[in-house]
Scaffold this motif. Structure first.
Motif, PDB file in Angstrom:
ATOM      1  N   LEU A 115       0.830  -1.203   0.000  1.00 26.14           N
ATOM      2  CA  LEU A 115       0.000   0.000   0.000  1.00 26.14           C
ATOM      3  C   LEU A 115       0.871   1.262   0.000  1.00 26.14           C
ATOM      4  O   LEU A 115       1.775   1.386   0.807  1.00 26.14           O
ATOM      5  N   GLY A 116       0.570   2.163  -0.940  1.00 28.02           N
ATOM      6  CA  GLY A 116       1.294   3.439  -0.982  1.00 28.02           C
ATOM      7  C   GLY A 116       2.577   3.406  -1.800  1.00 28.02           C
ATOM      8  O   GLY A 116       3.189   4.443  -2.048  1.00 28.02           O
ATOM      9  N   VAL A 117       2.985   2.215  -2.219  1.00 27.92           N
ATOM     10  CA  VAL A 117       4.277   2.107  -2.909  1.00 27.92           C
ATOM     11  C   VAL A 117       4.227   2.745  -4.304  1.00 27.92           C
ATOM     12  O   VAL A 117       5.180   3.394  -4.740  1.00 27.92           O
ATOM     13  N   SER A 118       3.083   2.584  -4.958  1.00 31.75           N
ATOM     14  CA  SER A 118       2.926   3.198  -6.271  1.00 31.75           C
ATOM     15  C   SER A 118       2.985   4.731  -6.154  1.00 31.75           C
ATOM     16  O   SER A 118       3.627   5.404  -6.960  1.00 31.75           O
ATOM     17  N   ALA A 119       2.357   5.264  -5.110  1.00 27.75           N
ATOM     18  CA  ALA A 119       2.400   6.706  -4.868  1.00 27.75           C
ATOM     19  C   ALA A 119       3.832   7.153  -4.585  1.00 27.75           C
ATOM     20  O   ALA A 119       4.274   8.214  -5.040  1.00 27.75           O
ATOM     21  N   LEU A 120       4.557   6.320  -3.859  1.00 28.51           N
ATOM     22  CA  LEU A 120       5.951   6.649  -3.545  1.00 28.51           C
ATOM     23  C   LEU A 120       6.782   6.745  -4.827  1.00 28.51           C
ATOM     24  O   LEU A 120       7.564   7.683  -5.007  1.00 28.51           O
ATOM     25  N   LEU A 121       6.557   5.798  -5.727  1.00 28.83           N
ATOM     26  CA  LEU A 121       7.320   5.832  -6.980  1.00 28.83           C
ATOM     27  C   LEU A 121       6.913   7.044  -7.831  1.00 28.83           C
ATOM     28  O   LEU A 121       7.759   7.665  -8.479  1.00 28.83           O
ATOM     29  N   ASP A 122       5.631   7.407  -7.788  1.00 31.86           N
ATOM     30  CA  ASP A 122       5.194   8.623  -8.485  1.00 31.86           C
ATOM     31  C   ASP A 122       5.949   9.847  -7.965  1.00 31.86           C
ATOM     32  O   ASP A 122       6.397  10.693  -8.739  1.00 31.86           O
ATOM     33  N   ARG A 123       6.069   9.934  -6.648  1.00 31.16           N
ATOM     34  CA  ARG A 123       6.774  11.087  -6.051  1.00 31.16           C
ATOM     35  C   ARG A 123       8.254  11.065  -6.418  1.00 31.16           C
ATOM     36  O   ARG A 123       8.864  12.107  -6.635  1.00 31.16           O
ATOM     37  N   LEU A 124       8.833   9.872  -6.468  1.00 33.78           N
ATOM     38  CA  LEU A 124      10.245   9.758  -6.861  1.00 33.78           C
ATOM     39  C   LEU A 124      10.430  10.231  -8.295  1.00 33.78           C
ATOM     40  O   LEU A 124      11.382  10.945  -8.614  1.00 33.78           O
ATOM     41  N   ASP A 125       9.499   9.836  -9.157  1.00 34.05           N
ATOM     42  CA  ASP A 125       9.568  10.288 -10.552  1.00 34.05           C
ATOM     43  C   ASP A 125       9.451  11.807 -10.628  1.00 34.05           C
ATOM     44  O   ASP A 125      10.159  12.456 -11.406  1.00 34.05           O
TER      45      ASP A 125
END
Ligand SMILES: Nc1nc2c(ncn2[C@@H]2O[C@H](COP(=O)(O)OP(=O)(O)OP(=O)(O)O)[C@@H](O)[C@H]2O)c(=O)[nH]1
Ligand SMILES: [Mg+2]
Length: 312
Positions: A227-237
């Protein structure tokens, strides 16, 4: 070996990493050869206190990168491990879904008692992965003491992973850990206190509003479920885009190139100077002169430096 490496052989990649870690002279020749292939990978540092869920998060983040069609390199720096060089059993256990994926390369490194949590040759090992053609390189290390600075130097984006049970929130965290976060991750947010910690971090990063126009986002995750990992990668991008658009990326490249040259020059100067018999003879002579009261250590060092510079 190099041609196998260029052909995508993981075995060759792993061998070259071992050489880079353990044989300084051969390492130079290899890195020099590989240099034109480097510079493509985006390097993500994951740090935080012991047990925060970093490895669990790295696995999920790696998987998310794969879902988006990116190849992944993972460098896990284990401060407690006396082992180095390739796959530790621990990673098979911690990152099972990644181990058999040809698009993922996992490397464990020991810190060898260095001050920071980063092993001495972490940057060079990442350079090899970069040359190997990995799109993302994820570096995991425990954030204790000096390590913060090391990982911030090795990564483009540094994610600081905190957990609700970090006691009285971030007040108890080392200031250094808060300084280096380009992003903050409140992991184990299935537990009580996650929202409060998010607010505390947000207040803190606002107060320290960055001069470079980037306000570190705070992302809640549950690494065990993803949970939240996809959002984390979005922020990293988004951070990567910010670094490129603001010119910070190129500036960083200039700065790290400069410090790399300076460090190599110093390292090799040190190595080469004391290999020279004329210098060691002169040293012995000067030691005696100091003991005899004819000169001082300061004058002696100056004299050696003069000799060395004159001779080269
Ligand atoms: N409840 C809960 N447990 C988690 C979460 N993420 C990780 N864990 C658990 O926390 C423990 C530590 O996870 P690791 O991923 O090994 O933590 P780490 O930060 O890599 O640990 P070190 O490398 O030893 O510092 C494991 O038992 C995980 O299953 C989470 O989001 N929620
Ligand atoms: Mg770990």
């Amino acid at each position: 070996m190099l041609s196998e490496f260029r052909g995508g052989s993981k075995r060759a990649c792993s061998r070259l990493m071992s050489v880079v870690e353990n044989e300084p002279d051969a390492a130079t020749a290899i890195l020099d050869e590989l240099y034109p292939l480097m510079g493509r990978a985006f390097r993500i540092g994951i740090t935080g206190p012991p047990g925060a869920g970093k490895s669990t998060l790295v696995e999920k983040l790696g998987r998310e990168c794969r879902n988006r069609g990116r190849t992944v390199g993972i460098v896990a720096v284990d401060p407690t491990s006396p082992f180095s060089g390739g796959a530790l059993l621990g990673d098979r256990v911690r990152m099972p879904s990644l181990f058999t994926d040809p698009g993922v390369f996992i490397r464990s490194m020991a810190t060898r008692g260095g001050v920071g949590g980063l092993a001495a040759r972490t940057k060079e090992v990442c350079d090899v992965l970069d040359a190997f053609g990995r799109d993302c390189i994820i570096i995991e290390t425990v954030g204790v003491g000096q390590v913060e600075l090391d990982i911030a130097g090795a990564a483009h984006s540094t994610v600081v992973v905190l957990v609700p049970e970090s006691g009285d929130g971030i007040q108890t965290m080392k200031a250094g850990l808060m300084e280096i976060g380009d992003l903050f991750c409140v992991n184990k947010s299935d537990r009580d206190g996650a929202d409060r910690l998010v607010m505390e971090i947000e207040t803190m990063v606002e107060m320290k509003a960055r001069t470079n126009g980037w306000v570190p986002p705070v992302v809640k995750t549950v690494a065990t479920t993803g949970l939240g990992v996809s959002a984390l990668l979005d922020r990293l991008d988004a951070h990567k885009t910010h670094l490129e658009a603001s010119g910070a990326m190129i500036e960083r490249k200039r700065e790290s190139t400069r410090s790399e040259i300076v460090e190599l020059t110093e390292e090799w100067l040190r190595r080469d100077v004391w290999r020279r018999p004329d210098v060691t003879d002169r040293l012995a002579d000067l030691v005696q002169q100091v003991l005899d009261g004819d000169t001082t250590p300061y004058r002696a060092a100056e004299a050696i430096l003069k000799d060395v510079l004159a001779a080269s």
